[in-house]
Write a protein that holds these residues in place. Structure first.
Motif, PDB file in Angstrom:
ATOM      1  N   SER A 106     -12.295  -2.935  12.143  1.00 17.31           N
ATOM      2  CA  SER A 106     -11.303  -3.706  12.891  1.00 17.31           C
ATOM      3  C   SER A 106     -10.216  -2.776  13.400  1.00 17.31           C
ATOM      4  CB  SER A 106     -10.695  -4.804  12.013  1.00 17.31           C
ATOM      5  OG  SER A 106      -9.800  -4.286  11.065  1.00 17.31           O
ATOM      6  N   SER A 107      -9.533  -3.213  14.433  1.00 18.42           N
ATOM      7  CA  SER A 107      -8.405  -2.464  14.969  1.00 18.42           C
ATOM      8  C   SER A 107      -7.137  -2.966  14.299  1.00 18.42           C
ATOM      9  CB  SER A 107      -8.319  -2.649  16.482  1.00 18.42           C
ATOM     10  OG  SER A 107      -9.505  -2.176  17.075  1.00 18.42           O
ATOM     11  N   PRO A 108      -6.200  -2.073  14.012  1.00 21.89           N
ATOM     12  CA  PRO A 108      -4.982  -2.498  13.333  1.00 21.89           C
ATOM     13  C   PRO A 108      -4.063  -3.298  14.244  1.00 21.89           C
ATOM     14  CG  PRO A 108      -4.912  -0.137  13.798  1.00 21.89           C
ATOM     15  CD  PRO A 108      -6.243  -0.634  14.249  1.00 21.89           C
ATOM     16  N   ALA A 109      -3.236  -4.108  13.613  1.00 19.93           N
ATOM     17  CA  ALA A 109      -2.150  -4.814  14.297  1.00 19.93           C
ATOM     18  C   ALA A 109      -0.857  -4.328  13.663  1.00 19.93           C
ATOM     19  CB  ALA A 109      -2.295  -6.321  14.132  1.00 19.93           C
ATOM     20  N   VAL A 110       0.136  -4.007  14.485  1.00 20.92           N
ATOM     21  CA  VAL A 110       1.416  -3.517  13.980  1.00 20.92           C
ATOM     22  C   VAL A 110       2.486  -4.544  14.317  1.00 20.92           C
ATOM     23  CG1 VAL A 110       3.140  -1.680  14.083  1.00 20.92           C
ATOM     24  CG2 VAL A 110       0.716  -1.114  14.306  1.00 20.92           C
ATOM     25  N   VAL A 111       3.221  -4.949  13.294  1.00 24.57           N
ATOM     26  CA  VAL A 111       4.350  -5.848  13.460  1.00 24.57           C
ATOM     27  C   VAL A 111       5.507  -5.246  12.676  1.00 24.57           C
ATOM     28  CG1 VAL A 111       5.258  -8.166  13.084  1.00 24.57           C
ATOM     29  CG2 VAL A 111       2.844  -7.862  13.672  1.00 24.57           C
ATOM     30  N   ASP A 112       6.588  -4.926  13.399  1.00 22.37           N
ATOM     31  CA  ASP A 112       7.746  -4.271  12.806  1.00 22.37           C
ATOM     32  C   ASP A 112       7.287  -2.996  12.099  1.00 22.37           C
ATOM     33  OD1 ASP A 112       9.422  -6.279  13.800  1.00 22.37           O
ATOM     34  OD2 ASP A 112       9.071  -7.535  12.051  1.00 22.37           O
ATOM     35  N   ALA A 113       7.439  -2.898  10.799  1.00 23.02           N
ATOM     36  CA  ALA A 113       7.089  -1.682  10.060  1.00 23.02           C
ATOM     37  C   ALA A 113       5.844  -1.883   9.195  1.00 23.02           C
ATOM     38  CB  ALA A 113       8.267  -1.254   9.200  1.00 23.02           C
ATOM     39  N   THR A 114       5.014  -2.858   9.555  1.00 18.89           N
ATOM     40  CA  THR A 114       3.815  -3.159   8.769  1.00 18.89           C
ATOM     41  C   THR A 114       2.574  -3.120   9.647  1.00 18.89           C
ATOM     42  OG1 THR A 114       5.137  -4.585   7.336  1.00 18.89           O
ATOM     43  CG2 THR A 114       2.748  -4.828   7.206  1.00 18.89           C
ATOM     44  N   ILE A 115       1.519  -2.540   9.090  1.00 16.93           N
ATOM     45  CA  ILE A 115       0.225  -2.477   9.766  1.00 16.93           C
ATOM     46  C   ILE A 115      -0.733  -3.384   9.008  1.00 16.93           C
ATOM     47  CG2 ILE A 115      -1.668  -0.984  10.479  1.00 16.93           C
ATOM     48  CD1 ILE A 115       0.386   1.330  10.159  1.00 16.93           C
ATOM     49  N   TYR A 116      -1.475  -4.220   9.747  1.00 15.96           N
ATOM     50  CA  TYR A 116      -2.472  -5.103   9.157  1.00 15.96           C
ATOM     51  C   TYR A 116      -3.845  -4.684   9.671  1.00 15.96           C
ATOM     52  CZ  TYR A 116       1.736  -7.881   8.496  1.00 15.96           C
ATOM     53  OH  TYR A 116       2.994  -8.298   8.153  1.00 15.96           O
ATOM     54  N   MET A 117      -4.816  -4.582   8.746  1.00 15.09           N
ATOM     55  CA  MET A 117      -6.179  -4.275   9.177  1.00 15.09           C
ATOM     56  C   MET A 117      -7.143  -4.715   8.099  1.00 15.09           C
ATOM     57  SD  MET A 117      -7.339  -1.395   7.485  1.00 15.09           S
ATOM     58  CE  MET A 117      -6.479  -0.704   6.129  1.00 15.09           C
ATOM     59  N   GLY A 118      -8.349  -5.028   8.577  1.00 15.79           N
ATOM     60  CA  GLY A 118      -9.407  -5.476   7.678  1.00 15.79           C
ATOM     61  C   GLY A 118     -10.380  -4.357   7.375  1.00 15.79           C
ATOM     62  N   SER A 119     -11.169  -4.550   6.314  1.00 15.68           N
ATOM     63  CA  SER A 119     -12.142  -3.560   5.890  1.00 15.68           C
ATOM     64  C   SER A 119     -13.442  -4.265   5.507  1.00 15.68           C
ATOM     65  CB  SER A 119     -11.590  -2.785   4.693  1.00 15.68           C
ATOM     66  OG  SER A 119     -12.556  -1.920   4.145  1.00 15.68           O
ATOM     67  N   ASP A 121     -14.812  -3.957   2.873  1.00 14.27           N
ATOM     68  CA  ASP A 121     -14.740  -4.314   1.456  1.00 14.27           C
ATOM     69  C   ASP A 121     -14.275  -5.758   1.273  1.00 14.27           C
ATOM     70  OD1 ASP A 121     -11.979  -4.205   1.908  1.00 14.27           O
ATOM     71  OD2 ASP A 121     -11.625  -2.546   0.521  1.00 14.27           O
ATOM     72  N   GLY A 122     -14.059  -6.473   2.404  1.00 16.12           N
ATOM     73  CA  GLY A 122     -13.692  -7.882   2.351  1.00 16.12           C
ATOM     74  C   GLY A 122     -12.210  -8.145   2.163  1.00 16.12           C
ATOM     75  N   ARG A 123     -11.389  -7.142   2.368  1.00 21.76           N
ATOM     76  CA  ARG A 123      -9.949  -7.305   2.176  1.00 21.76           C
ATOM     77  C   ARG A 123      -9.183  -7.075   3.473  1.00 21.76           C
ATOM     78  NH1 ARG A 123      -8.295  -7.833  -2.729  1.00 21.76           N
ATOM     79  NH2 ARG A 123      -9.660  -7.429  -4.484  1.00 21.76           N
ATOM     80  N   LEU A 124      -8.114  -7.854   3.632  1.00 20.13           N
ATOM     81  CA  LEU A 124      -7.136  -7.609   4.685  1.00 20.13           C
ATOM     82  C   LEU A 124      -5.984  -6.888   3.997  1.00 20.13           C
ATOM     83  CD1 LEU A 124      -6.251  -8.236   7.699  1.00 20.13           C
ATOM     84  CD2 LEU A 124      -4.718  -9.876   6.611  1.00 20.13           C
ATOM     85  N   TYR A 125      -5.581  -5.758   4.576  1.00 16.07           N
ATOM     86  CA  TYR A 125      -4.522  -4.936   3.991  1.00 16.07           C
ATOM     87  C   TYR A 125      -3.263  -4.992   4.842  1.00 16.07           C
ATOM     88  CZ  TYR A 125      -8.129  -2.805   1.083  1.00 16.07           C
ATOM     89  OH  TYR A 125      -9.142  -2.592   0.182  1.00 16.07           O
ATOM     90  N   ALA A 126      -2.113  -4.953   4.150  1.00 15.19           N
ATOM     91  CA  ALA A 126      -0.811  -4.758   4.783  1.00 15.19           C
ATOM     92  C   ALA A 126      -0.298  -3.421   4.263  1.00 15.19           C
ATOM     93  CB  ALA A 126       0.152  -5.873   4.418  1.00 15.19           C
ATOM     94  N   VAL A 127       0.000  -2.500   5.191  1.00 14.38           N
ATOM     95  CA  VAL A 127       0.364  -1.135   4.843  1.00 14.38           C
ATOM     96  C   VAL A 127       1.682  -0.787   5.527  1.00 14.38           C
ATOM     97  CG1 VAL A 127      -0.381   1.278   5.005  1.00 14.38           C
ATOM     98  CG2 VAL A 127      -2.073  -0.517   4.625  1.00 14.38           C
ATOM     99  N   ALA A 128       2.550  -0.070   4.837  1.00 16.16           N
ATOM    100  CA  ALA A 128       3.832   0.373   5.408  1.00 16.16           C
ATOM    101  C   ALA A 128       3.562   1.419   6.483  1.00 16.16           C
ATOM    102  CB  ALA A 128       4.736   0.943   4.330  1.00 16.16           C
ATOM    103  N   ALA A 129       4.068   1.185   7.683  1.00 13.82           N
ATOM    104  CA  ALA A 129       3.800   2.072   8.826  1.00 13.82           C
ATOM    105  C   ALA A 129       4.383   3.469   8.635  1.00 13.82           C
ATOM    106  CB  ALA A 129       4.338   1.452  10.113  1.00 13.82           C
TER     107      ALA A 129
END
Length: 166
Positions: A106-119, A121-129
């Motif tokens: 999947s392609s990441p989505a960036v909102v403010d200082a957070t990146i969201y992306m799927g894997s 492994d069946g998880r959606l992750y929120a990562v600090a940009a």
């Protein structure tokens, strides 16, 4: 980095930056492979072919990539293999990487200082940009290859378990 630069990922794991206003010379894509081969064979009188028209730089980011890049705050974020990567666009150097338990399609989505992306492994992750640190994740019933979309504070994404999550 400027507003005329186009960034894209090739499936072989390379990130490219090209001048969006550059134009190729006639039949460049047809001629260059033969020119390069003749030069590599050492045929007398054959000079090294020039770089692809408009190519600004390229960077190997992994062995494969299916994710499209997204740009925010002079950084480019994309997935390659099982990693989410942050690349500094000024230096073309990796800022950080975040590993998941599966490949990232999947392609990441960036909102403010957070990146969201799927894997896968069946998880959606929120990562600090800024740091690449995991903020949270949520498990679904199967792999995630869809790109998340964010609207009005809600993250939407699909999973191979047949569900759309919000």
């Amino acid at each position: 980095m400027n507003e005329n630069t186009v960034y894209f990922i090739h499936s072989d794991g390379y990130l490219y930056a090209v001048d969006g206003h550059a134009r190729t010379w006639p039949r460049e894509h047809n001629i260059t492979p033969y020119w390069r081969q003749a030069w590599l064979m050492g045929i007398p009188g054959i000079q090294a072919p020039p770089p692809q028209s408009g190519l600004l730089w390229g960077l190997k980011i992994g062995s494969s990539a299916d994710s499209s890049p997204v740009i925010a705050n002079n950084a480019l974020y994309t997935g390659s293999d099982n990693k989410l990567l942050a690349i500094d666009l000024r230096s073309q150097k990796k800022l950080w990487e975040f590993k998941t338990g599966g490949s990232i399609r999947s392609s990441p989505a960036v909102v403010d200082a957070t990146i969201y992306m799927g894997s896968t492994d069946g998880r959606l992750y929120a990562v600090a940009a800024t740091t690449g640190q995991k903020l949270w994740d949520i498990a679904t019933g199967d792999m995630i290859t869809s790109s998340p979309a964010v609207a009005d504070g809600i993250i939407y994404f699909g999973s191979y378990d047949g569900k759309v999550y919000a």
